[in-house]
Write a protein that holds these residues in place. Structure first.
Motif, PDB file in Angstrom:
ATOM      1  N   GLU A   8      43.286 -35.450   3.551  1.00 31.36           N
ATOM      2  CA  GLU A   8      43.916 -36.756   3.646  1.00 31.36           C
ATOM      3  C   GLU A   8      43.039 -37.716   4.451  1.00 31.36           C
ATOM      4  O   GLU A   8      42.197 -37.276   5.242  1.00 31.36           O
ATOM      5  CB  GLU A   8      45.301 -36.643   4.301  1.00 31.36           C
ATOM      6  CG  GLU A   8      45.297 -36.375   5.804  1.00 31.36           C
ATOM      7  CD  GLU A   8      45.121 -34.923   6.193  1.00 31.36           C
ATOM      8  OE1 GLU A   8      45.268 -34.623   7.385  1.00 31.36           O
ATOM      9  OE2 GLU A   8      44.823 -34.093   5.304  1.00 31.36           O
ATOM     10  N   LYS A  56      45.262 -38.496  -1.646  1.00 26.60           N
ATOM     11  CA  LYS A  56      46.251 -38.001  -0.697  1.00 26.60           C
ATOM     12  C   LYS A  56      46.666 -39.126   0.256  1.00 26.60           C
ATOM     13  O   LYS A  56      45.841 -39.920   0.693  1.00 26.60           O
ATOM     14  CB  LYS A  56      45.692 -36.821   0.097  1.00 26.60           C
ATOM     15  CG  LYS A  56      45.557 -35.555  -0.735  1.00 26.60           C
ATOM     16  CD  LYS A  56      45.142 -34.381   0.132  1.00 26.60           C
ATOM     17  CE  LYS A  56      45.092 -33.089  -0.683  1.00 26.60           C
ATOM     18  NZ  LYS A  56      46.429 -32.685  -1.154  1.00 26.60           N
ATOM     19  N   MET A  62      52.656 -42.279   4.612  1.00 25.64           N
ATOM     20  CA  MET A  62      53.879 -41.508   4.416  1.00 25.64           C
ATOM     21  C   MET A  62      55.016 -42.045   5.269  1.00 25.64           C
ATOM     22  O   MET A  62      56.179 -42.007   4.860  1.00 25.64           O
ATOM     23  CB  MET A  62      53.619 -40.024   4.704  1.00 25.64           C
ATOM     24  CG  MET A  62      52.762 -39.350   3.632  1.00 25.64           C
ATOM     25  SD  MET A  62      52.627 -37.562   3.800  1.00 25.64           S
ATOM     26  CE  MET A  62      51.485 -37.440   5.178  1.00 25.64           C
ATOM     27  N   GLY A  68      56.941 -38.335  -1.514  1.00 23.57           N
ATOM     28  CA  GLY A  68      55.693 -37.685  -1.896  1.00 23.57           C
ATOM     29  C   GLY A  68      55.952 -36.385  -2.625  1.00 23.57           C
ATOM     30  O   GLY A  68      57.084 -36.045  -2.975  1.00 23.57           O
ATOM     31  N   ASP A  72      52.732 -33.432   0.219  1.00 24.46           N
ATOM     32  CA  ASP A  72      52.874 -34.559   1.140  1.00 24.46           C
ATOM     33  C   ASP A  72      53.953 -34.287   2.174  1.00 24.46           C
ATOM     34  O   ASP A  72      53.764 -34.540   3.375  1.00 24.46           O
ATOM     35  CB  ASP A  72      53.234 -35.842   0.378  1.00 24.46           C
ATOM     36  CG  ASP A  72      52.115 -36.334  -0.527  1.00 24.46           C
ATOM     37  OD1 ASP A  72      50.944 -36.173  -0.138  1.00 24.46           O
ATOM     38  OD2 ASP A  72      52.419 -36.867  -1.601  1.00 24.46           O
TER      39      ASP A  72
END
Length: 346
Positions: A8, A56, A62, A68, A72
């Protein structure tokens, strides 16, 4: 704590996570209770559309999107817990053993030093409903940390003879993901054989129950391949085997003896035996099909256009692993054997 979960984008997740959830440390809660509180406050939800997201998500993304994939969601919870000083990681299944795709969930270290699972299900349940062959834990310093034996489900060791390979040659143990053989474990040849320890038989742990497909076999089909530079080289070291639920092993060797078979589906159905279901996985009129059997590779038994709701094939090797493809439509296809006049799905 490791500075990232996977690949990520790098971000100030420690500061962001502590600002969001640091106040929870004022309460006397166990690591699992903290995880459940973060799940509630974080508001992360599963969204299958996020599988098409081009990269990602970062932790900040997030916190904003609050949705997600299962990857995620697990990453969000692990980073949030680490941000407030709670050891947490992600356990994952690289490939389901009776369908496509994979799965992951969180684990947190409790006061005894053991890792315990946490999921996004009711009361923190990690809901698992498909067959599992192997479970791994994401660790910063170990590429493949096998934790299958930490889960209380029936396991067996699988050994294959590979006398033609040198010691330390890597062998991949594979299951089928609807279209390809995919690696789920890696081991080295020693003294003419290779050992895969703690392999799942298709029975889960605790109160998890397999989402059983109709006419599904009781076990998991495995096939081992020579691995070179981390990839399969399309050289299997033997025939596929079924590791049955009771721990016995059955080899799927295509016989020279032939039989005629009748096929009604290309993928098993999950539902009532009494229901008449049309889901495009049954044999569809005017669709073009091709049947394959395995004998060190997939060998075609010919293409046919369906004229009704079943396909007839002659000269099919007995005892072989079979695979029916639809060249007209659909993606769901599953390997099967033909036993007592019926398709048995694996």
């Amino acid at each position: 704590m490791p500075y990232r979960i996977d690949h990520e984008p790098l971000s100030d997740w420690r500061e962001e996570g502590f600002q969001k959830f640091g106040h929870l440390l004022d309460s006397l809660m166990s690591p699992r209770e903290l995880a459940l509180r973060i799940i509630k406050l974080g508001g992360m939800r599963y969204n299958i559309g996020m599988t098409k997201y081009p990269y990602k998500q970062s932790y900040a993304e997030m916190l904003q999107t609050r949705w997600g994939t299962c990857d995620d969601m697990a990453a969000f919870l692990a980073l949030s817990l680490r941000a407030i000083g709670i050891p947490a990681s992600i356990d994952y299944v690289p490939a389901w053993a009776n369908r496509s795709s994979s799965h992951c969930w969180n684990v947190v270290k409790d006061a005894t030093g053991d890792f315990i699972e946490v999921g996004y299900g009711p009361e923190g349940k990690n809901e698992v409903v498909y067959k599992i062959s192997k479970i791994y834990r994401k660790k910063y310093d170990i590429p493949l940390c096998d934790v299958t034996s930490e889960y209380a489900m029936p396991l067996s060791d699988l050994t294959f003879r590979v006398p033609s390979q040198k010691d330390k040659q890597l062998i991949s143990l594979c299951t089928f993901n609807n279209h390809d053989w995919v690696p789920v474990a890696l081991s080295k040849v020693m003294n003419g054989s290779v050992l895969f320890e703690s392999v799942g038989r298709g029975i889960l742990w605790g109160d998890n129950q397999i989402r059983t497909y109709l006419n599904e076999g009781k076990g998991i089909v495995f096939l081992a391949f020579i691995s070179q530079k981390g990839r399969l080289n399309n050289k299997p070291i033997g025939f596929p085997v079924i590791l049955l639920e009771d721990g016995t092993i059955k080899e799927l060797c295509a016989s020279t003896e032939k039989e005629s078979i009748i096929l009604y589906r290309k993928y098993p159905y999950y539902g009532s035996n009494n229901a008449i279901i049309y889901d495009s996985n049954e044999i569809c009129v005017d669709n073009e099909y091709e049947l394959f059997y395995w004998n060190m590779k997939w060998i075609s038994l010919g293409r046919k256009f369906a004229v009704d709701n079943k396909l007839h094939y002659d000269d099919v090797p007995k005892g072989a692993l079979l695979w029916l493809k639809n060249h007209t439509q659909g993606k769901e296809e599953r390997i099967f054997t033909y036993e007592d006049g019926k398709q048995v799905w694996w």
